[in-house]
Design a protein around this motif. Structure first.
Motif, mmCIF file in Angstrom:
data_model
loop_
_atom_site.group_PDB
_atom_site.id
_atom_site.type_symbol
_atom_site.label_atom_id
_atom_site.label_comp_id
_atom_site.label_asym_id
_atom_site.label_seq_id
_atom_site.Cartn_x
_atom_site.Cartn_y
_atom_site.Cartn_z
ATOM 1 N N THR A 183 0.844 -1.197 0.000
ATOM 2 C CA THR A 183 0.000 0.000 0.000
ATOM 3 C C THR A 183 0.877 1.244 0.000
ATOM 4 O O THR A 183 2.099 1.176 0.220
ATOM 5 N N LEU A 184 0.255 2.394 -0.206
ATOM 6 C CA LEU A 184 0.995 3.656 -0.162
ATOM 7 C C LEU A 184 1.595 3.887 1.225
ATOM 8 O O LEU A 184 2.694 4.434 1.354
ATOM 9 N N SER A 185 0.875 3.464 2.247
ATOM 10 C CA SER A 185 1.405 3.597 3.604
ATOM 11 C C SER A 185 2.680 2.774 3.773
ATOM 12 O O SER A 185 3.635 3.209 4.420
ATOM 13 N N SER A 188 5.624 4.641 2.280
ATOM 14 C CA SER A 188 6.072 5.847 2.981
ATOM 15 C C SER A 188 7.232 5.577 3.929
ATOM 16 O O SER A 188 7.910 6.518 4.367
ATOM 17 N N PHE A 205 0.422 9.083 -8.976
ATOM 18 C CA PHE A 205 1.012 8.749 -7.678
ATOM 19 C C PHE A 205 0.774 9.871 -6.668
ATOM 20 O O PHE A 205 0.344 9.620 -5.535
ATOM 21 N N CYS A 209 -1.518 9.656 -3.221
ATOM 22 C CA CYS A 209 -0.927 9.928 -1.905
ATOM 23 C C CYS A 209 -1.681 11.038 -1.184
ATOM 24 O O CYS A 209 -1.977 10.935 0.021
ATOM 25 N N PRO A 216 5.054 10.597 0.932
ATOM 26 C CA PRO A 216 6.265 9.817 0.654
ATOM 27 C C PRO A 216 7.482 10.722 0.515
ATOM 28 O O PRO A 216 7.368 11.915 0.198
ATOM 29 N N VAL A 240 8.730 3.479 -8.427
ATOM 30 C CA VAL A 240 7.309 3.537 -8.771
ATOM 31 C C VAL A 240 7.217 3.609 -10.290
ATOM 32 O O VAL A 240 7.650 4.593 -10.900
ATOM 33 N N ILE A 258 0.428 -1.626 -6.327
ATOM 34 C CA ILE A 258 0.098 -0.765 -5.191
ATOM 35 C C ILE A 258 -1.416 -0.790 -5.051
ATOM 36 O O ILE A 258 -2.146 -0.196 -5.847
ATOM 37 N N VAL A 261 -3.844 2.479 -5.057
ATOM 38 C CA VAL A 261 -3.839 3.450 -6.151
ATOM 39 C C VAL A 261 -4.891 2.975 -7.146
ATOM 40 O O VAL A 261 -4.663 2.058 -7.932
#
Length: 308
Positions: A183-185, A188, A205, A209, A216, A240, A258, A261
Motif C-alpha cells: 500500500t501507499l502507507s 512511505s 502517484f 498519496c 512519501p 514507482v 500498489i 492506487v
C-alpha cells in the motif's frame, strides 16, 4: 503584392524585429526589408514605424495585419484541400512527446508516414505533459504524446495508447519483496524513486498519496524507466513504475501492485478537433503501428515506454 510579401509582413509584425523575422522565414534581413518596402510602395503607406529599436506597426499596418493573416490562411487551406483530393500531403507537422519516451510503435509510425509523405516537414520536441497539452491547445503543436492521469482533455480529441496501474519495484531481499500486498502507507517507510512532476505516472502517484494523506519521501527522480530501475536495483529507493515498465526489469526487480492506487495512468495522443490532413494521416499510421483497427481508445499496446 504576393503571398511572400504578406508572409514577411506578418513575420515582422509578430516578431517586432526585422532580424528575427528574417531568421524565421529563412532569408536575409535585407531581403525582408526590400520586400516590405515594395509592399509599402504598392499600398501607398508605411506599415512599420522604424524610428524605435522595435519594429512597431503604424495605423496602416494594424489595419492590414488581420487581412494579411487571413490571406495566408486561405492560401494554405487551398493547398490542403487540393492535397486531400489528390492524396498529396505537404506542409509542416509539429509533434510533442513526453520527456524520456521510447515508444517504438510511435517511431515506426513516424518513419512510415515520412516515407509515404516526404513533402511534410516533421519536427519533434520533448517536454512535460502539461506543457505539451498547452502547446496543442495554443496551436504550436499539431499532435502530442502525453502521460496523463485522465483519458479525456477538454477541447481536445485523444487516443489512449496504454492504460495501466502503478507498481512498486524493489530488488530481491528488500522487505517489500516478501509481501504479497503493498500500500501507499507501506511505501512511505522507504525513499521513492519515480518520474518527475508533469508526467502521468507522477500525477497519478501524487494524487493517490494526497487522497490518503500519505507523504512519501521522493529521494530521486528520473525521466527514463531505465534510470529509475537502475537506481532501485542498487538499493537507492523503491521504484514507482507502470506495470508494463516494471515487466522489462523482472530480472533486476520484484514488482508489487500498489493496492490503494485506484486510478490508472494513461499514455495518450492528443490533438485539436478538425485538424489538418497531415495529422489525420499520421493518426492512421499510429493506429496501425499500435495495433488499433480504428479510433477506439483504451487499448493496450505492448511494452510501455519511459517518461510517462
Amino acid at each position: 503584392m504576393d503571398l511572400r510579401q504578406l508572409e514577411y509582413f506578418v513575420a515582422v509584425a509578430e516578431e517586432r524585429n526585422f532580424t528575427r523575422a528574417a531568421e524565421r522565414v529563412h532569408i536575409s534581413q535585407s531581403g525582408v526589408s526590400a520586400q516590405i518596402r515594395q509592399l509599402e510602395r504598392e499600398l501607398g503607406a508605411e506599415l512599420f514605424d522604424r524610428s524605435a529599436r522595435a519594429a512597431t506597426l503604424t495605423a496602416a499596418g494594424r489595419a492590414a495585419l488581420d487581412h494579411a493573416r487571413a490571406a495566408l490562411l486561405a492560401a494554405a487551406a487551398v493547398g490542403q484541400s487540393v492535397g486531400e483530393v489528390t492524396g498529396l500531403i505537404r506542409g509542416r507537422l509539429s509533434i510533442g512527446m513526453v520527456i524520456g519516451c521510447t515508444i517504438t510503435p510511435l517511431f515506426d509510425a513516424l518513419a512510415a508516414f515520412h516515407a509515404a509523405h516526404p513533402g511534410v516537414e516533421i519536427s519533434l520536441v520533448e517536454d512535460n505533459s502539461g506543457r505539451l497539452v498547452d502547446g496543442v491547445r495554443a496551436g504550436t503543436l499539431d499532435l502530442a504524446l502525453i502521460g496523463t492521469s485522465t483519458a479525456s482533455h477538454d477541447g481536445l480529441d485523444s487516443l489512449t495508447i496504454i492504460e495501466e496501474g502503478l507498481v512498486a519495484a524493489v530488488p530481491a531481499g528488500h522487505p517489500l519483496a516478501k509481501r504479497r500486498r503493498v500500500t501507499l502507507s507501506d511505501l512511505s517507510a522507504y525513499p521513492i524513486v519515480c518520474m518527475p512532476p508533469g508526467t502521468g505516472l507522477r500525477t497519478v502517484f501524487d494524487q493517490a498519496c494526497a487522497a490518503r494523506g500519505v507523504r512519501p519521501v521522493i529521494a530521486l527522480q528520473a525521466s527514463a524507466a531505465d534510470a529509475i530501475a537502475g537506481l532501485a536495483a542498487r538499493g537507492l529507493g523503491v521504484a514507482v513504475l507502470s506495470d508494463s515498465m516494471a515487466a522489462h526489469y523482472r530480472d533486476l526487480l520484484t514488482a508489487r501492485a500498489i493496492d490503494d492506487v485506484d486510478a490508472p495512468a494513461f499514455l495518450s495522443l492528443v490533438w485539436k478537433p478538425n485538424t489538418s490532413p497531415a495529422v489525420r494521416e499520421l493518426l492512421a499510421y499510429g493506429r496501425r503501428a499500435f495495433g488499433m483497427a480504428g479510433p477506439a481508445a483504451g487499448v493496450g499496446a505492448g511494452p510501455a515506454g519511459e517518461g510517462r
